[in-house]
Design a protein around this motif. Structure first.
Motif, PDB file in Angstrom:
ATOM      1  N   GLU A   8       0.864  -1.171   0.000  1.00 51.62           N
ATOM      2  CA  GLU A   8       0.000   0.000   0.000  1.00 51.62           C
ATOM      3  C   GLU A   8       0.908   1.231   0.000  1.00 51.62           C
ATOM      4  O   GLU A   8       1.973   1.214   0.619  1.00 51.62           O
ATOM      5  CB  GLU A   8      -0.872  -0.024   1.257  1.00 51.62           C
ATOM      6  N   CYS A   9       0.462   2.269  -0.683  1.00 47.93           N
ATOM      7  CA  CYS A   9       1.238   3.508  -0.732  1.00 47.93           C
ATOM      8  C   CYS A   9       0.457   4.595  -0.010  1.00 47.93           C
ATOM      9  O   CYS A   9      -0.721   4.799  -0.292  1.00 47.93           O
ATOM     10  CB  CYS A   9       1.504   3.897  -2.181  1.00 47.93           C
ATOM     11  N   ARG A  22       4.422  -1.343  -9.176  1.00 52.55           N
ATOM     12  CA  ARG A  22       3.077  -1.144  -9.740  1.00 52.55           C
ATOM     13  C   ARG A  22       2.246  -0.231  -8.829  1.00 52.55           C
ATOM     14  O   ARG A  22       1.589   0.703  -9.288  1.00 52.55           O
ATOM     15  CB  ARG A  22       2.386  -2.501  -9.905  1.00 52.55           C
ATOM     16  N   ILE A  23       2.326  -0.464  -7.514  1.00 52.22           N
ATOM     17  CA  ILE A  23       1.585   0.351  -6.549  1.00 52.22           C
ATOM     18  C   ILE A  23       2.119   1.786  -6.536  1.00 52.22           C
ATOM     19  O   ILE A  23       1.351   2.743  -6.481  1.00 52.22           O
ATOM     20  CB  ILE A  23       1.654  -0.286  -5.134  1.00 52.22           C
ATOM     21  N   LEU A  24       3.438   1.941  -6.612  1.00 50.95           N
ATOM     22  CA  LEU A  24       4.031   3.286  -6.633  1.00 50.95           C
ATOM     23  C   LEU A  24       3.576   4.054  -7.879  1.00 50.95           C
ATOM     24  O   LEU A  24       3.280   5.246  -7.807  1.00 50.95           O
ATOM     25  CB  LEU A  24       5.561   3.194  -6.590  1.00 50.95           C
ATOM     26  N   LYS A  25       3.517   3.369  -9.018  1.00 49.49           N
ATOM     27  CA  LYS A  25       3.052   4.004 -10.261  1.00 49.49           C
ATOM     28  C   LYS A  25       1.592   4.440 -10.135  1.00 49.49           C
ATOM     29  O   LYS A  25       1.216   5.510 -10.605  1.00 49.49           O
ATOM     30  CB  LYS A  25       3.186   3.041 -11.445  1.00 49.49           C
ATOM     31  N   LEU A  26       0.772   3.603  -9.503  1.00 46.80           N
ATOM     32  CA  LEU A  26      -0.638   3.952  -9.312  1.00 46.80           C
ATOM     33  C   LEU A  26      -0.792   5.225  -8.486  1.00 46.80           C
ATOM     34  O   LEU A  26      -1.798   5.920  -8.587  1.00 46.80           O
ATOM     35  CB  LEU A  26      -1.390   2.815  -8.613  1.00 46.80           C
ATOM     36  N   HIS A  27       0.213   5.526  -7.656  1.00 46.33           N
ATOM     37  CA  HIS A  27       0.187   6.726  -6.817  1.00 46.33           C
ATOM     38  C   HIS A  27       0.999   7.867  -7.428  1.00 46.33           C
ATOM     39  O   HIS A  27       1.433   8.779  -6.723  1.00 46.33           O
ATOM     40  CB  HIS A  27       0.652   6.395  -5.400  1.00 46.33           C
ATOM     41  N   GLY A  28       1.225   7.788  -8.741  1.00 43.81           N
ATOM     42  CA  GLY A  28       1.789   8.913  -9.470  1.00 43.81           C
ATOM     43  C   GLY A  28       3.283   8.934  -9.674  1.00 43.81           C
ATOM     44  O   GLY A  28       3.806   9.889 -10.250  1.00 43.81           O
ATOM     45  N   ALA A  29       4.009   7.917  -9.178  1.00 46.74           N
ATOM     46  CA  ALA A  29       5.472   7.927  -9.332  1.00 46.74           C
ATOM     47  C   ALA A  29       5.846   8.083 -10.799  1.00 46.74           C
ATOM     48  O   ALA A  29       5.194   7.523 -11.682  1.00 46.74           O
ATOM     49  CB  ALA A  29       6.077   6.642  -8.763  1.00 46.74           C
ATOM     50  N   GLY A  30       6.888   8.868 -11.042  1.00 45.37           N
ATOM     51  CA  GLY A  30       7.411   9.017 -12.400  1.00 45.37           C
ATOM     52  C   GLY A  30       8.263   7.807 -12.722  1.00 45.37           C
ATOM     53  O   GLY A  30       7.803   6.674 -12.679  1.00 45.37           O
TER      54      GLY A  30
END
Length: 197
Positions: free
Chosen positions: A149-150, A177-185
């Motif tokens: 979870e992020c 994948r979770i980090l990308k879902l939270h906007g990570a570049g």
């Protein structure tokens, strides 16, 4: 001289997942199902004696090894390419048993060496999963699905995600994948050792 004796990685690796390829091109697995991370940086091949060193860190509480590995990663990573450093988290029950998170211990030293902020609280492990080492490769992805979870907005942040070992890559794939879902570049994975097929 001791470092020179540690098992090096081949010169031709997939830049995305770090698996061996013929000419250093992206591997078929990354072309077919690309991970959310853009590249993998690894120090050594996960073989003797590196495997014993990492086991000594994780299970023998030899924390000096985390400092050594963290410094080595700091020498290999370009600080200008990243805004935030995140360690792969352990589930609270595993953390209680082990007493520390080896990825966090490595990340602390890498963060200092590079001058990149470390935030171990953003990515958390919310589901206890059986150890990946005991599972067939095909089951590892299912095992970690939904395990992370992020807790923050990472809009456009360039993340350096640190772990001790990458084997199948399933755990790091799910975390990224979770980090990308939270906007990570862009996400770069950095590990002390990479197990190759």
């Amino acid at each position: 001289p001791c470092t020179a004796d540690l098992p090096p990685l081949p010169a031709t690796l997939c830049p995305q997942c770090g698996e061996e390829t013929t000419l250093g091109e992206r591997c078929g697995a990354c072309l077919k199902d690309p991970p959310a991370f853009a590249r993998t940086i690894a120090l050594f091949r996960y073989e003797f004696p590196v495997d014993r060193l990492i086991q000594a860190l994780k299970y023998g509480h030899q924390l000096a090894l985390a400092a050594w590995l963290g410094r080595r990663l700091g020498e290999r990573v370009a600080a200008a390419d990243h805004d935030l450093l995140l360690p792969l988290p352990l589930h609270p029950s595993r953390l209680r048993t082990r007493g520390f998170n080896q990825s966090l211990e490595i990340a602390r030293v890498t963060s200092k060496k590079l001058g990149i902020p470390l935030n171990p609280g953003i990515l958390t492990r919310i589901r206890a999963t059986p150890p990946q080492a005991g599972l067939p490769l095909k089951e590892r992805g299912r095992n970690v699905r939904g395990a992370f979870e992020c807790g923050g907005d990472l809009a456009g942040r360039r993340i350096l995600l640190i772990d001790d070992v990458m084997t199948s890559g399933s755990t790091l794939r799910e975390a990224a994948r979770i980090l990308k879902l939270h906007g990570a570049g862009q996400i770069t994975v950095a590990v002390a050792a990479r197990a190759l097929r």
